[in-house]
Design an enzyme around this catalytic site. Structure first.
Site: not given
Length: 176
Positions: A28, A36, A38, A125
């Site tokens: 992000n 997720g 990340d 997203y």
């Protein structure tokens, strides 16, 4: 183009376990971890990653920044921020392609011979997976056609369904 496509691999599994020069994180804009892939990368790399990320002052959508890999097998983590899907008319395709280009440029600049990408922007997203895989494979193949580095690009897929989309995208490019 076929020589470039020969340098692309499709893998199903956990990107945090790959022993490559760099893995790409679908981050992000704050670069401080999230959900997720990340979150998984931040957890696996350890607290030192968050400390380094704080010093980077975030990242714009379509751009990329690089950190050490810390506790990961990968030497580096390339953080890129994909676009949030808003229907396709807000420049999402160009921004997603920019994520792949920027990441590959950083990889080459840091002598990374092998790079692994997740399916950027296809989770929370909400970028349609079939479109995103076409952009990913098309952009990567164009970039590596012109450059010797990285030598190998891996698309690391969370599940077999996503891997099949990448295999189809590669096959479609081979056909021309």
């Amino acid at each position: 183009m076929s020589k470039a496509l020969d340098r692309i691999r499709i893998h199903t599994g956990d990107i945090t376990k790959l022993d490559v020069d760099a893995i790409v994180n679908a981050a992000n804009t704050l670069l401080l971890g999230g959900g997720g892939v990340d979150g998984a990368i931040h957890r696996a790399a350890g607290r030192e990653l968050e400390v380094e990320c704080r010093m980077l002052n975030g990242c714009k959508v379509g751009d990329a920044k690089i950190t050490k890999g810390y506790k990961l097998p990968a030497r580096h983590i390339i953080h890129t921020v994909g676009p949030v899907w808003q229907g396709g008319g807000k420049g999402e395709a160009e921004l997603l392609a920019s994520c792949y280009r920027s990441s590959l440029e950083l990889a080459a600049a840091n002598d990374c011979r092998s790079v692994a990408f997740p399916a950027i922007s296809t989770g929370v997203y909400r970028y349609p997976k079939d479109e995103a895989t076409g952009i990913a494979v098309g952009t990567v193949s164009m970039v590596i056609e012109e450059k010797a580095m990285p030598e190998t690009v891996i698309f690391c897929c969370f599940d077999e369904q996503t891997a099949q989309l990448y295999l189809r995208a590669v096959a479609a490019l081979r056909k021309g």
